[in-house]
Write a protein that holds these residues in place. Structure first.
Motif, PDB file in Angstrom:
ATOM      1  N   ARG A 105     -75.375  55.559  -6.629  1.00 55.80           N
ATOM      2  CA  ARG A 105     -76.758  55.384  -7.106  1.00 55.80           C
ATOM      3  C   ARG A 105     -76.914  55.935  -8.518  1.00 55.80           C
ATOM      4  O   ARG A 105     -77.597  55.339  -9.348  1.00 55.80           O
ATOM      5  N   GLU A 110     -76.447  49.226  -6.660  1.00 55.33           N
ATOM      6  CA  GLU A 110     -77.514  48.913  -5.710  1.00 55.33           C
ATOM      7  C   GLU A 110     -77.013  49.015  -4.278  1.00 55.33           C
ATOM      8  O   GLU A 110     -75.944  48.499  -3.937  1.00 55.33           O
ATOM      9  N   GLN A 111     -77.799  49.676  -3.456  1.00 52.80           N
ATOM     10  CA  GLN A 111     -77.526  49.838  -2.032  1.00 52.80           C
ATOM     11  C   GLN A 111     -78.398  48.832  -1.291  1.00 52.80           C
ATOM     12  O   GLN A 111     -79.597  48.738  -1.551  1.00 52.80           O
ATOM     13  N   VAL A 130     -73.191  48.041  -0.229  1.00 50.87           N
ATOM     14  CA  VAL A 130     -73.583  48.197  -1.621  1.00 50.87           C
ATOM     15  C   VAL A 130     -73.152  46.928  -2.341  1.00 50.87           C
ATOM     16  O   VAL A 130     -72.377  46.129  -1.801  1.00 50.87           O
TER      17      VAL A 130
END
Length: 152
Positions: A105, A110-111, A130
């Motif tokens: 992060r 991006e998760q 992710v």
């Protein structure tokens, strides 16, 4: 006996993707190399293509992620969302999932969701997706911690 040798991913920027996967796997970087000519034309099915190829080898084993950036190949960009037929993802075993996610992060990765605890056949494993630099889904899988044995 058969084993998975490597998983190949077509990318838009070989260096950026090599950094992402090498950092995530903590593995050995192999390449990149520039490949072209009749053998590459034949194996890819794209006459006149130039392929930039690199691998990241996991530190404990022989499994590798292969990264391929094509010049003169197709210009179509696929949406690699797992809900689309033909989509694929890479699953990487990790230890310390929460710390790894925090680090990703911080780097702007991006998760897709919060981690879940999986059911059979991965019962007890924590899993989360992710997105790599080209939005390919990468599943991080943390095995359950074995309970301490009495007398240990």
């Amino acid at each position: 006996m058969s084993t998975v040798h490597h998983v190949g991913i077509t990318v838009s920027d070989i260096e950026r993707s090599l950094d992402f996967y090498a950092d995530l796997l903590g593995g050995e970087r192999l390449g990149p190399w520039r490949r072209s000519g009749p053998r590459i034309d034949a194996v890819t099915g794209h006459p006149g293509v130039v392929v930039h190829q690199a691998f990241v080898r996991a530190p404990e084993g022989t499994t590798m992620v292969e990264l391929l950036q094509y010049e003169n190949g197709s210009t179509t960009v696929l949406d690699p969302d797992n809900g689309h037929v033909g989509a694929a993802h890479v699953a990487i075993t990790v230890t310390g999932l929460d710390a790894i996610l925090a680090g990703l992060r911080e780097r702007g990765v991006e998760q897709v969701s919060d981690p879940i605890v999986a059911s059979e056949p991965l019962a007890g494993h924590r899993c989360v997706y992710v997105l790599d630099p080209d939005r390919v889904r990468v599943e991080l899988v943390e095995p359950p911690v074995a309970p301490a044995r009495a007398g240990s």
